[in-house]
Design a protein around this motif. Sequence first.
Motif, PDB file in Angstrom:
ATOM      1  N   PHE A   1      -9.002 -20.946  -7.516  1.00 35.05           N
ATOM      2  CA  PHE A   1      -7.793 -21.061  -6.937  1.00 35.05           C
ATOM      3  C   PHE A   1      -7.284 -19.647  -6.703  1.00 35.05           C
ATOM      4  N   ARG A   2      -7.741 -18.906  -7.532  1.00 33.65           N
ATOM      5  CA  ARG A   2      -7.147 -17.526  -7.150  1.00 33.65           C
ATOM      6  C   ARG A   2      -7.712 -16.582  -6.117  1.00 33.65           C
ATOM      7  N   GLU A   3      -9.106 -16.887  -6.183  1.00 31.33           N
ATOM      8  CA  GLU A   3      -9.930 -16.449  -4.972  1.00 31.33           C
ATOM      9  C   GLU A   3      -9.417 -16.793  -3.688  1.00 31.33           C
ATOM     10  N   GLU A   4      -9.109 -18.382  -3.456  1.00 32.17           N
ATOM     11  CA  GLU A   4      -8.556 -18.789  -2.340  1.00 32.17           C
ATOM     12  C   GLU A   4      -6.856 -18.144  -1.818  1.00 32.17           C
ATOM     13  N   VAL A   5      -6.345 -18.093  -2.975  1.00 36.99           N
ATOM     14  CA  VAL A   5      -4.979 -17.649  -2.636  1.00 36.99           C
ATOM     15  C   VAL A   5      -5.321 -16.207  -2.224  1.00 36.99           C
ATOM     16  N   GLU A   6      -6.049 -15.215  -2.767  1.00 33.48           N
ATOM     17  CA  GLU A   6      -6.140 -14.153  -2.319  1.00 33.48           C
ATOM     18  C   GLU A   6      -6.766 -13.813  -0.990  1.00 33.48           C
ATOM     19  N   GLU A   7      -7.602 -14.663  -0.665  1.00 28.93           N
ATOM     20  CA  GLU A   7      -8.070 -14.936   0.821  1.00 28.93           C
ATOM     21  C   GLU A   7      -7.137 -15.248   1.664  1.00 28.93           C
ATOM     22  N   LYS A   8      -6.183 -16.127   1.403  1.00 25.75           N
ATOM     23  CA  LYS A   8      -4.923 -16.486   2.207  1.00 25.75           C
ATOM     24  C   LYS A   8      -4.109 -15.206   2.439  1.00 25.75           C
ATOM     25  N   ILE A   9      -3.803 -14.539   1.309  1.00 31.02           N
ATOM     26  CA  ILE A   9      -2.836 -13.758   1.340  1.00 31.02           C
ATOM     27  C   ILE A   9      -3.364 -12.329   2.437  1.00 31.02           C
ATOM     28  N   ASN A  10      -4.627 -12.297   2.441  1.00 31.33           N
ATOM     29  CA  ASN A  10      -5.346 -11.042   3.105  1.00 31.33           C
ATOM     30  C   ASN A  10      -5.199 -11.585   4.765  1.00 31.33           C
ATOM     31  N   ARG A  11      -5.257 -12.913   4.970  1.00 33.99           N
ATOM     32  CA  ARG A  11      -4.759 -13.247   6.250  1.00 33.99           C
ATOM     33  C   ARG A  11      -3.408 -13.329   6.824  1.00 33.99           C
ATOM     34  N   LEU A  12      -2.465 -13.332   5.967  1.00 27.76           N
ATOM     35  CA  LEU A  12      -1.108 -13.242   6.315  1.00 27.76           C
ATOM     36  C   LEU A  12      -0.590 -12.167   6.930  1.00 27.76           C
ATOM     37  N   PRO A  13       0.076 -11.951   8.065  1.00 35.95           N
ATOM     38  CA  PRO A  13       0.420 -10.872   8.557  1.00 35.95           C
ATOM     39  C   PRO A  13       1.649 -10.407   7.903  1.00 35.95           C
ATOM     40  N   LEU A  14       1.598  -8.745   8.080  1.00 36.13           N
ATOM     41  CA  LEU A  14       2.470  -7.842   7.235  1.00 36.13           C
ATOM     42  C   LEU A  14       4.002  -8.284   7.390  1.00 36.13           C
ATOM     43  N   ARG A  15       4.215  -8.926   8.761  1.00 39.21           N
ATOM     44  CA  ARG A  15       5.750  -9.328   8.916  1.00 39.21           C
ATOM     45  C   ARG A  15       6.161 -10.429   7.954  1.00 39.21           C
ATOM     46  N   TYR A  16       5.125 -11.480   7.737  1.00 39.78           N
ATOM     47  CA  TYR A  16       5.548 -12.410   6.773  1.00 39.78           C
ATOM     48  C   TYR A  16       5.647 -11.553   5.370  1.00 39.78           C
ATOM     49  N   ILE A  17       4.936 -10.794   5.039  1.00 43.94           N
ATOM     50  CA  ILE A  17       5.087 -10.539   3.701  1.00 43.94           C
ATOM     51  C   ILE A  17       6.328  -9.631   3.395  1.00 43.94           C
ATOM     52  N   ASP A  18       6.881  -8.993   4.390  1.00 45.67           N
ATOM     53  CA  ASP A  18       7.902  -8.189   4.471  1.00 45.67           C
ATOM     54  C   ASP A  18       9.195  -9.043   4.433  1.00 45.67           C
ATOM     55  N   GLN A  19       9.232 -10.100   4.981  1.00 49.92           N
ATOM     56  CA  GLN A  19      10.339 -11.028   5.116  1.00 49.92           C
ATOM     57  C   GLN A  19      10.737 -11.817   3.791  1.00 49.92           C
ATOM     58  N   GLN A  20       9.552 -11.935   2.748  1.00 52.70           N
ATOM     59  CA  GLN A  20       9.953 -12.563   1.691  1.00 52.70           C
ATOM     60  C   GLN A  20      10.850 -12.048   0.425  1.00 52.70           C
ATOM     61  N   PRO A  21      11.405 -12.763   0.101  1.00 59.17           N
ATOM     62  CA  PRO A  21      12.485 -11.973  -1.039  1.00 59.17           C
ATOM     63  C   PRO A  21      11.451 -11.035  -2.176  1.00 59.17           C
ATOM     64  N   ARG A  22      12.258 -10.155  -2.625  1.00 60.21           N
ATOM     65  CA  ARG A  22      11.557  -9.128  -3.916  1.00 60.21           C
ATOM     66  C   ARG A  22      11.153  -9.982  -4.966  1.00 60.21           C
ATOM     67  N   GLY A  23       9.856  -9.938  -5.091  1.00 66.95           N
ATOM     68  CA  GLY A  23       9.458 -10.650  -6.409  1.00 66.95           C
ATOM     69  C   GLY A  23       8.806 -11.910  -6.150  1.00 66.95           C
ATOM     70  N   ASP A  24       9.456 -12.705  -4.998  1.00 66.58           N
ATOM     71  CA  ASP A  24       8.933 -13.926  -4.768  1.00 66.58           C
ATOM     72  C   ASP A  24       7.671 -14.381  -4.472  1.00 66.58           C
ATOM     73  N   LEU A  25       6.889 -13.563  -3.542  1.00 62.24           N
ATOM     74  CA  LEU A  25       5.696 -13.518  -3.381  1.00 62.24           C
ATOM     75  C   LEU A  25       4.757 -13.264  -4.580  1.00 62.24           C
ATOM     76  N   LEU A  26       5.178 -12.252  -5.157  1.00 61.76           N
ATOM     77  CA  LEU A  26       4.306 -11.864  -6.377  1.00 61.76           C
ATOM     78  C   LEU A  26       4.341 -12.903  -7.426  1.00 61.76           C
ATOM     79  N   SER A  27       5.546 -13.418  -7.597  1.00 61.99           N
ATOM     80  CA  SER A  27       5.735 -14.701  -8.623  1.00 61.99           C
ATOM     81  C   SER A  27       4.944 -16.049  -8.206  1.00 61.99           C
TER      82      SER A  27
END
Length: 262
Positions: free
Chosen positions: A142-168
């Motif tokens: 499951f963690r491997e699949e999540v890591e692969e999906k995060i690597n496919r996400l654009p940086l704009r989406y990551i920057d728009q997320q609340p602080r700590g929410d994506l990490l959580s």
Amino acid sequence: MNTDNKELTRQRAQEARAAAPAGPAGRMATQGMPVERSENFNASTKRLVRRLAPERAGVVAVFVLAFVAITMSVYAPRVLGKATNTIINGVISRKNGGAGINFAQLHRTLIFAGALYIASSILQFIQSYIITGVVQRTMFTFREEVEEKINRLPLRYIDQQPRGDLLSRVTNDIDNVAQSLQQTLSMLLTTSLTLIGVLIMMFAISWILALVSLIAIPMSLYGVKLITNRSRKRFIAQWKHTGATCVARKDEHVAKIGHLEV
């Protein structure tokens, strides 16, 4: 109106989680937060079952070991009852001038009961070991699949997320799924088999006492449900206030930084 309250509670929970510091301290600060209910419990359960499909051999072994272990642990008190009967019959026989307690039979009965308990404990340990491996291997995939999906996400989406929410979501949520799956699967299986076995033994020993227990236990559960429903409302209200306080402190901190920069 209920939908608005649920959405507000969810937003407050996310804001409080985002405002909490990262790392162990952040996890400890959000452990008491009210759990969000699944929007589609059946679909989520089916997805988890499909994720366990590659580990079907381990799951089957867990079921078999749990059944044998619970059967032994439930039958052991019946064996101890036979030992008690041996002692009582021996005492009565001694009073009537008989041979007294048959210690050879008593020793065999106690050794058999002890062997049942020891074997049950060993099987439960093996069951826990297997289920831990099954869950951890599944979560690793499951963690491997999540890591692969995060690597496919654009940086704009990551920057728009609340602080700590994506990490959580990447860390805490997956850890919670693993912990819940491991504890729930083991406890649900063990509790269900124990309940069935105890009911069978209760009716085998005394059906009258079994009926009394079956009447008293549901009444106790109903009382617990009444108390839980009242306390849950206050618990949610408490965390609404906590989320609002965290957001207010965050805004105050940002305002102070802006004042110092000016």
